[in-house]
Design a protein around this motif. Structure first.
Motif, PDB file in Angstrom:
ATOM      1  N   VAL A 121       0.866  -1.182   0.000  1.00 51.52           N
ATOM      2  CA  VAL A 121       0.000   0.000   0.000  1.00 51.52           C
ATOM      3  C   VAL A 121       0.904   1.235   0.000  1.00 51.52           C
ATOM      4  CG1 VAL A 121      -1.871   1.221   1.151  1.00 51.52           C
ATOM      5  CG2 VAL A 121      -1.708  -1.269   1.363  1.00 51.52           C
ATOM      6  N   PRO A 122       0.910   2.010  -1.081  1.00 53.07           N
ATOM      7  CA  PRO A 122       1.732   3.228  -1.094  1.00 53.07           C
ATOM      8  C   PRO A 122       1.170   4.283  -0.148  1.00 53.07           C
ATOM      9  CG  PRO A 122       0.387   3.093  -3.084  1.00 53.07           C
ATOM     10  CD  PRO A 122       0.195   1.802  -2.347  1.00 53.07           C
ATOM     11  N   ALA A 123       2.008   5.234   0.178  1.00 52.65           N
ATOM     12  CA  ALA A 123       1.630   6.248   1.171  1.00 52.65           C
ATOM     13  C   ALA A 123       0.368   6.996   0.784  1.00 52.65           C
ATOM     14  CB  ALA A 123       2.789   7.226   1.367  1.00 52.65           C
ATOM     15  N   ASP A 124       0.187   7.275  -0.521  1.00 53.35           N
ATOM     16  CA  ASP A 124      -0.967   8.074  -0.932  1.00 53.35           C
ATOM     17  C   ASP A 124      -2.273   7.279  -0.958  1.00 53.35           C
ATOM     18  OD1 ASP A 124      -0.404   6.487  -3.106  1.00 53.35           O
ATOM     19  OD2 ASP A 124      -0.393   8.110  -4.583  1.00 53.35           O
ATOM     20  N   GLY A 136       2.198  11.552   6.860  1.00 53.92           N
ATOM     21  CA  GLY A 136       3.647  11.425   6.760  1.00 53.92           C
ATOM     22  C   GLY A 136       4.206  10.029   6.852  1.00 53.92           C
ATOM     23  N   LEU A 137       3.354   9.006   6.867  1.00 53.01           N
ATOM     24  CA  LEU A 137       3.839   7.629   6.932  1.00 53.01           C
ATOM     25  C   LEU A 137       4.349   7.180   5.563  1.00 53.01           C
ATOM     26  CD1 LEU A 137       0.942   6.221   9.117  1.00 53.01           C
ATOM     27  CD2 LEU A 137       3.278   6.693   9.865  1.00 53.01           C
ATOM     28  N   ALA A 138       5.302   6.240   5.564  1.00 56.62           N
ATOM     29  CA  ALA A 138       5.961   5.850   4.312  1.00 56.62           C
ATOM     30  C   ALA A 138       5.128   4.896   3.470  1.00 56.62           C
ATOM     31  CB  ALA A 138       7.313   5.217   4.627  1.00 56.62           C
ATOM     32  N   GLY A 139       4.313   4.079   4.090  1.00 54.99           N
ATOM     33  CA  GLY A 139       3.526   3.086   3.359  1.00 54.99           C
ATOM     34  C   GLY A 139       3.170   1.938   4.269  1.00 54.99           C
ATOM     35  N   ALA A 140       2.592   0.894   3.696  1.00 53.02           N
ATOM     36  CA  ALA A 140       2.120  -0.225   4.510  1.00 53.02           C
ATOM     37  C   ALA A 140       1.996  -1.472   3.660  1.00 53.02           C
ATOM     38  CB  ALA A 140       0.769   0.110   5.145  1.00 53.02           C
ATOM     39  N   VAL A 141       1.655  -2.573   4.327  1.00 56.60           N
ATOM     40  CA  VAL A 141       1.273  -3.815   3.659  1.00 56.60           C
ATOM     41  C   VAL A 141      -0.058  -4.253   4.248  1.00 56.60           C
ATOM     42  CG1 VAL A 141       1.833  -6.241   3.227  1.00 56.60           C
ATOM     43  CG2 VAL A 141       3.637  -4.510   3.162  1.00 56.60           C
ATOM     44  N   HIS A 142      -0.989  -4.585   3.379  1.00 60.16           N
ATOM     45  CA  HIS A 142      -2.323  -5.030   3.790  1.00 60.16           C
ATOM     46  C   HIS A 142      -2.359  -6.551   3.777  1.00 60.16           C
ATOM     47  CE1 HIS A 142      -6.838  -5.510   2.659  1.00 60.16           C
ATOM     48  NE2 HIS A 142      -6.677  -5.564   3.965  1.00 60.16           N
TER      49      HIS A 142
END
Length: 262
Positions: A121-124, A136-142
């Motif tokens: 999951v990209p930051a946007d 301001g978080l860099a991203g994630a994984v769902h």
């Protein structure tokens, strides 16, 4: 002391693991007695979150078991309905920095190869999943396969579904052995339980129960803290936690470690 009881399997510990052992042993045709010094879910299970996660496990035996567990819980969720508060809500593991995101995505790639659904999951796009995440978080994984139950309810309903003889308020004081060393049951402060199989499902106290059978089992307690808020419906949609949590779970350090999980 009461008269002894005879059965096929004695399970020591009426928490999540013990209740599951009782359920599946009974469904396999065994006569089961479930014994605990306190009530059902009176130990760690009653203080836990009920996480059923694949997201925090690296490829290997533990992840394989977690994937199997997820399939079993899905069936139990259908069978027991809303009684255990089974929620297939998925998990979102969030990285605060680009470096943390690189490590998280590398970790997720290995999990995907082992059969886990792990979606970058990209930051946007973070707020599409969780509108109230900090900026301001860099991203994630769902992780769609992450689920959750209410642990005390789940343990109680598994015990009920098992039909096992539930013996609470009994402390196991000895594992009974024959002259050839084979197991013959468990002695409690309220009578003997005779069975050729004794299952140690005592969790945090598993090392003490193992010692009664002359076995060294290096299980040590590790304390976490859960803060309970008022209900916030639809405020948080998934199990959300920081990427650092994965490393903290895997660590055997006795030092204070912090990583948020919501």
């Amino acid at each position: 002391m009461s008269k002894g009881l005879t059965c096929d399997v004695v399970v020591v510990g009426a928490g999540m693991v013990g209740s599951a052992c009782a359920l599946y042993a009974a469904r396999a045709g065994f006569d089961v007695a479930l014994v605990d010094r306190g009530p059902v879910a009176g130990g760690t299970t009653g203080a836990g979150e009920g996480n059923l996660l694949v997201s925090d496990k690296e490829p290997g035996p533990e992840l394989d078991l977690a994937l199997l567990s997820g399939r079993l819980w899905s069936g139990l969720g259908e069978e027991l309905g809303g009684a255990i508060e089974y929620e297939a809500k998925g998990g979102v593991v969030v990285a605060a920095t680009p470096e943390g995101l690189t490590a998280l995505e590398s970790f997720a790639a290995g999990q995907r190869a082992a059969g886990v659904s792990a979606v970058p999951v990209p930051a946007d796009r973070l707020r599409d999943l969780e509108p109230h995440l900090a900026p301001g978080l860099a991203g994630a994984v769902h992780y769609p396969q992450d689920t959750q139950v209410m642990p005390a309810l789940a343990a109680a309903h598994l015990v009920r579904a098992s039909g096992a003889r539930l013996l609470t308020g009994r402390t196991v004081t000895e594992v009974l052995r024959a002259a050839d060393g084979s197991v013959r049951g468990a002695r409690t402060d309220k009578g003997d339980l005779y069975a050729p199989v004794v299952v140690n499902a005592a969790g945090t106290w598993g090392s003490a129960v193992a010692a009664l059978a002359g076995v060294r089992l290096p299980v040590l307690p590790r304390r976490g803290f859960v803060l309970v808020t008022e209900p916030l419906p639809r405020r948080v949609r998934h199990k959300v936690y920081a990427a650092d949590y994965v490393a903290d779970v895997a660590s055997d350090s006795a030092a204070l470690q912090t990583s948020p999980v919501v």
